[in-house]
Design a protein around this motif. Structure first.
Motif, PDB file in Angstrom:
ATOM      1  N   ALA A  15      -5.899  36.973 -15.879  1.00 43.22           N
ATOM      2  CA  ALA A  15      -7.108  37.326 -16.672  1.00 43.22           C
ATOM      3  C   ALA A  15      -6.317  38.368 -17.702  1.00 43.22           C
ATOM      4  CB  ALA A  15      -7.994  37.962 -16.020  1.00 43.22           C
ATOM      5  N   ILE A  16      -7.114  38.174 -18.647  1.00 48.57           N
ATOM      6  CA  ILE A  16      -6.859  39.095 -20.107  1.00 48.57           C
ATOM      7  C   ILE A  16      -8.259  39.785 -20.077  1.00 48.57           C
ATOM      8  CG2 ILE A  16      -6.256  39.378 -22.413  1.00 48.57           C
ATOM      9  CD1 ILE A  16      -4.632  36.882 -22.031  1.00 48.57           C
ATOM     10  N   VAL A  17      -8.401  41.083 -19.787  1.00 46.46           N
ATOM     11  CA  VAL A  17      -9.679  41.625 -19.697  1.00 46.46           C
ATOM     12  C   VAL A  17      -9.946  42.934 -20.698  1.00 46.46           C
ATOM     13  CG1 VAL A  17     -11.030  43.023 -18.174  1.00 46.46           C
ATOM     14  CG2 VAL A  17      -9.590  41.339 -17.330  1.00 46.46           C
ATOM     15  N   ALA A  18     -10.983  42.810 -21.433  1.00 46.87           N
ATOM     16  CA  ALA A  18     -11.291  43.845 -22.540  1.00 46.87           C
ATOM     17  C   ALA A  18     -11.872  45.191 -21.834  1.00 46.87           C
ATOM     18  CB  ALA A  18     -12.488  43.348 -23.095  1.00 46.87           C
ATOM     19  N   ARG A  19     -11.218  46.108 -22.452  1.00 50.20           N
ATOM     20  CA  ARG A  19     -11.604  47.425 -21.844  1.00 50.20           C
ATOM     21  C   ARG A  19     -12.199  48.114 -22.631  1.00 50.20           C
ATOM     22  NH1 ARG A  19     -10.693  46.754 -16.498  1.00 50.20           N
ATOM     23  NH2 ARG A  19      -8.235  46.114 -16.133  1.00 50.20           N
ATOM     24  N   PRO A  20     -13.105  49.105 -22.102  1.00 49.41           N
ATOM     25  CA  PRO A  20     -13.935  50.137 -22.934  1.00 49.41           C
ATOM     26  C   PRO A  20     -13.384  50.752 -24.138  1.00 49.41           C
ATOM     27  CG  PRO A  20     -14.359  50.677 -20.654  1.00 49.41           C
ATOM     28  CD  PRO A  20     -13.136  49.645 -20.583  1.00 49.41           C
ATOM     29  N   ASN A  21     -12.019  51.071 -23.742  1.00 49.26           N
ATOM     30  CA  ASN A  21     -11.333  51.828 -25.287  1.00 49.26           C
ATOM     31  C   ASN A  21     -10.900  51.045 -26.028  1.00 49.26           C
ATOM     32  OD1 ASN A  21      -9.221  50.569 -23.949  1.00 49.26           O
ATOM     33  ND2 ASN A  21      -7.975  52.273 -23.320  1.00 49.26           N
TER      34      ASN A  21
END
Length: 79
Positions: A15-21
């Motif tokens: 997976a390639i996951v978006a992070r809050p930062n």
């Protein structure tokens, strides 16, 4: 908004996951294989095996990940 791109292989889920930062993480199962400025950068490193090693010892360039990020399953944020 896309929050993840996911592709299942016979060895497990990538997976390639978006992070809050604002960064993106390349993932194998629950393992973080690196932090990137964009999903395309994470994808490029995954398909080229230029990311951190995973515990399964897999060469990510040889596990059948699609070369086109558009072929990955996109997961959108729920509203």
């Amino acid at each position: 908004m896309i929050v993840a791109y996911v592709h299942q292989t016979r060895w497990g889920r990538f997976a390639i996951v978006a992070r809050p930062n604002g960064r993106w993480s390349a993932m194998f199962e629950d393992e973080d294989l690196g932090s990137y400025h964009s999903p395309i950068a994470a994808h490029d490193d995954l398909i080229g095996d230029h990311c951190f090693s995973n515990s399964a010892g897999l060469d990510t360039s040889e596990v059948g990940l699609p070369y086109d990020l558009g072929e990955w399953h996109r997961v959108a944020a729920q509203r």
